[in-house]
Motif scaffolding. Structure first.
Motif, mmCIF file in Angstrom:
data_model
loop_
_atom_site.group_PDB
_atom_site.id
_atom_site.type_symbol
_atom_site.label_atom_id
_atom_site.label_comp_id
_atom_site.label_asym_id
_atom_site.label_seq_id
_atom_site.Cartn_x
_atom_site.Cartn_y
_atom_site.Cartn_z
ATOM 1 N N PHE A 7 79.974 53.758 -81.958
ATOM 2 C CA PHE A 7 78.990 54.909 -81.587
ATOM 3 C C PHE A 7 77.789 55.114 -80.717
ATOM 4 O O PHE A 7 77.032 55.425 -80.526
ATOM 5 N N SER A 8 77.006 53.934 -82.350
ATOM 6 C CA SER A 8 76.031 53.390 -83.201
ATOM 7 C C SER A 8 75.871 52.370 -83.448
ATOM 8 O O SER A 8 76.348 52.145 -84.086
ATOM 9 N N PRO A 9 74.486 51.597 -82.615
ATOM 10 C CA PRO A 9 73.576 52.052 -81.541
ATOM 11 C C PRO A 9 73.864 51.780 -80.064
ATOM 12 O O PRO A 9 75.447 51.062 -80.164
ATOM 13 N N ARG A 10 73.537 52.141 -79.834
ATOM 14 C CA ARG A 10 73.501 52.127 -78.201
ATOM 15 C C ARG A 10 71.862 51.421 -78.223
ATOM 16 O O ARG A 10 71.314 51.888 -77.573
ATOM 17 N N PRO A 11 72.651 49.932 -76.716
ATOM 18 C CA PRO A 11 71.148 49.102 -76.571
ATOM 19 C C PRO A 11 70.620 49.543 -75.671
ATOM 20 O O PRO A 11 69.464 49.351 -75.238
ATOM 21 N N ALA A 12 71.550 50.342 -74.146
ATOM 22 C CA ALA A 12 70.541 50.466 -72.991
ATOM 23 C C ALA A 12 70.102 51.709 -73.680
ATOM 24 O O ALA A 12 68.681 52.185 -72.848
ATOM 25 N N THR A 13 70.245 53.006 -74.633
ATOM 26 C CA THR A 13 69.701 54.282 -74.456
ATOM 27 C C THR A 13 68.848 54.076 -75.451
ATOM 28 O O THR A 13 67.590 53.997 -74.538
ATOM 29 N N ASN A 14 68.713 52.832 -76.361
ATOM 30 C CA ASN A 14 67.488 52.832 -77.350
ATOM 31 C C ASN A 14 66.123 51.841 -76.998
ATOM 32 O O ASN A 14 65.148 52.423 -76.839
ATOM 33 N N ILE A 15 66.772 50.833 -75.889
ATOM 34 C CA ILE A 15 66.267 50.354 -74.848
ATOM 35 C C ILE A 15 64.977 50.761 -74.007
ATOM 36 O O ILE A 15 63.643 50.938 -73.516
ATOM 37 N N ALA A 16 66.299 51.577 -73.620
ATOM 38 C CA ALA A 16 65.605 52.376 -71.855
ATOM 39 C C ALA A 16 63.984 53.789 -72.879
ATOM 40 O O ALA A 16 63.011 53.972 -72.618
ATOM 41 N N LEU A 17 65.133 54.352 -74.531
ATOM 42 C CA LEU A 17 63.716 55.284 -75.115
ATOM 43 C C LEU A 17 62.666 54.934 -75.797
ATOM 44 O O LEU A 17 61.432 55.033 -75.456
ATOM 45 N N GLY A 18 62.810 53.479 -75.676
ATOM 46 C CA GLY A 18 61.787 52.524 -76.764
ATOM 47 C C GLY A 18 60.516 52.508 -75.061
ATOM 48 O O GLY A 18 59.308 52.950 -75.807
ATOM 49 N N LEU A 19 60.975 52.245 -74.224
ATOM 50 C CA LEU A 19 60.624 51.945 -72.573
ATOM 51 C C LEU A 19 59.562 53.685 -72.615
ATOM 52 O O LEU A 19 58.315 52.604 -71.881
ATOM 53 N N LEU A 20 60.875 54.017 -72.766
ATOM 54 C CA LEU A 20 59.510 55.386 -71.569
ATOM 55 C C LEU A 20 58.780 55.624 -73.262
ATOM 56 O O LEU A 20 57.775 56.161 -72.841
ATOM 57 N N ALA A 21 59.245 55.770 -74.449
ATOM 58 C CA ALA A 21 58.432 56.470 -75.071
ATOM 59 C C ALA A 21 56.678 55.377 -75.326
ATOM 60 O O ALA A 21 55.510 56.412 -75.347
#
Length: 536
Positions: free
Chosen positions: A171-185
């Motif tokens: 369930f965790s970690p989610r690579p796509a979600t984490n990378i997208a959130l890091g890029l957005l942040a």
């Protein structure tokens, strides 16, 4: 600020925004590959009310509402020690009941009698085993809580409709979600940093910003904007290397504006200064002298910066024999003048221990007066205004000051303070010039130099002349005509689009002045004579 200004700020700070965006993306990737995978296993339970066989419809509806109200309370029991203590003991888990309670989440779906028990753990099989054990123990606890004291069974019944299965993916970690959130942040952080930096930055970036700042305290006009050239150090004179470039055209505009500052009494002795050092005042003084000489006028450049003189180094001239040599009476001014091609230069000479006293002496007034009588224009390179008082001392001997402001470095407060210092001594500031401006940011630095370069088509003309010459002399086909030979020679000598080269500034002093200036520079100093001249 409108949308266009915000976009301009973001484009100007794109390096910081890109760096922070990449940093946020890298943080997301690092978090993804360093995090421990976690798995989730879910069990589903159905809650019903056990009643008699002869119950009518009204009783069933009332029981359904009772069960829905109870389900919301049952969710809190799933994480209680009554459940977790037994599961830890049953499965022999190496964790405390409180730790197991933090891994369990119970949710009741709205308007239903379904209950979900989810367990999160680092092992997939263990998560499913714990979820099923919690579901079984949970049903036992609820039956015990709902059973009346004098009854053998509980009216509430919980049935496991879907036991937990072993999850195949974490369930965790989610690579796509984490990378997208890091890029957005990172992108949001970079944009915020750019806007904060722009808000806190008080430096002058464009000629419009300088004009607005000067208008705020009644300052002089902006006479020109000189674009930044990374090769200006190796090519100090813009007219020599690229006479139709942006820097050359900027100095020509500055020359034209100076000529129209005061039509009745045009400034003849112009002092070039700046608020602080490192803002390019020497470069502006040298190129201003070169552009004034371009009109055919006689120009003399005088280096009065007796603390950090740089005119001689910039033009490749002799520094040790110059202004201070004339001030102490060791040589005449005419003997110390050096040639920089199209204009003359009086370098600073040896650095004295008392520059302010020398600049305020009567000897300097005599030197500037004699140069003003001999030359059409005298450009004086002075020390910066704020650190020392050298620039203000000669205020009575010059016709006006030209204040050099470096783009993206000089602040508005420094410009205002420099103008106040010059006005305090009664100096006349004829104008300001923005130096080292970015052609992309400064709207005053137009790209006319690229659009209006001379386009010479001599090759085609000489080729046509050669063909006409050969046709006019048909009897001598084996030997080219004289006109054809001239055309070929000129075509080899000059390439299309080039302009005649100007005299090379900095190529060395005039042959008539080289020997005496070098001799004066190599002569041993006489301290007694210097002291006596200073006191006089």
């Amino acid at each position: 600020m409108d949308l266009r200004d915000y976009l301009r700020v973001l484009s100007r700070r794109w390096r910081a925004i890109t760096a922070l965006t990449l940093l946020g993306t890298a943080a997301g990737v690092l978090l993804t590959y360093t995090a421990i995978p976690e798995y989730r296993a879910t069990s589903k339970l159905f809650v019903s009310l056990h009643g008699g066989t002869d119950a009518d419809t009204a009783q069933l509806a009332q029981g359904n509402l009772f069960t829905q109200a109870r389900v919301r309370s049952y969710a809190e029991v799933a994480t209680s020690p009554l459940v977790t203590r037994h599961v830890v003991k049953q499965l022999k888990l190496k964790m405390s009941p409180a730790a197991l309670s933090s891994k369990i989440s119970a949710t009741a779906q709205p308007d239903t009698v379904l209950l979900q028990l989810t367990v999160t753990d680092t092992g997939a099989a263990r998560a499913a085993r714990i979820s099923n054990a919690v579901a079984e123990r949970f049903t036992e606890v609820i039956r015990g809580l709902e059973r009346p004291i004098d009854a053998d069974s509980s009216p509430v019944r919980l049935s496991i409709t879907e036991p937990a299965s072993v999850p195949g993916t974490p369930f965790s970690p989610r690579p796509a979600t984490n990378i997208a959130l890091g890029l957005l942040a990172g992108l949001i952080l970079g944009a915020g940093f750019a806007l904060a930096r722009e808000t806190l930055d008080s430096s002058v970036r464009t000629s419009k910003a300088l004009t607005d700042a000067l208008a705020g305290f009644g300052g002089p006009p902006v006479l020109g904007s000189i674009v930044h050239d990374p090769q200006a150090t190796s090519r100090p004179v813009a007219l020599r290397d690229d006479m139709h470039g942006l820097r050359a055209e900027g100095f020509r505009r500055l020359r034209t504006c100076l000529q129209f500052v005061d039509v009745d009494r045009p400034p003849k002795v112009i002092a070039v200064t700046s608020p602080l050092s490192g803002e390019g005042k020497t470069s502006v003084a040298v190129n201003l002298a070169a552009t004034l000489a371009e009109t055919g006028a006689s120009v003399c450049l005088v280096d009065t910066d007796l603390r950090r003189p740089s005119t001689a180094r910039t033009l490749g001239l002799i520094r040790d024999a110059g202004l201070t040599t004339a001030l102490i009476g060791r040589a005449e001014v005419q003997q110390l003048l050096q040639s920089a091609g199209s204009f003359s230069v009086l370098t600073s000479g040896a650095v004295p221990p008392n520059p302010t006293e020398l600049l305020g002496s009567a000897q300097l007034k005599s030197v500037l007066r004699s140069l003003a009588e001999k030359f059409d224009h005298v450009v004086v390179d002075t020390a910066p205004v704020l650190p020392v008082a050298d620039a203000s001392v000669i205020a009575s001997e010059v016709d006006g000051y030209l204040l050099v402001v470096r783009a993206s470095r000089t602040s508005r407060d420094q410009v205002a303070e420099a103008l106040r210092a010059l006005r305090h001594v009664g100096a006349s500031v004829v104008g300001t010039v923005l130096n080292m401006a970015s052609p992309k940011e400064d709207r005053g630095a137009h790209g006319y130099a690229y659009e209006y370069r001379p386009q010479c088509h001599t090759t085609g003309r000489f080729a046509r002349l050669a063909r006409l010459a050969r046709i006019s002399r048909p009897g001598r086909t084996g030997r080219p005509s004289r006109l054809a030979r001239i055309a070929r020679a000129v075509r080899r000598r000059r390439s299309p689009g080039t302009a005649p080269a100007l005299p090379t500034p900095g190529g060395g002093p005039d042959a008539r002045l080289a020997a005496p200036v070098r001799a004066l520079a190599e002569e041993a100093p006489r301290p007694v004579a210097v002291e006596r001249s200073v006191q006089s």
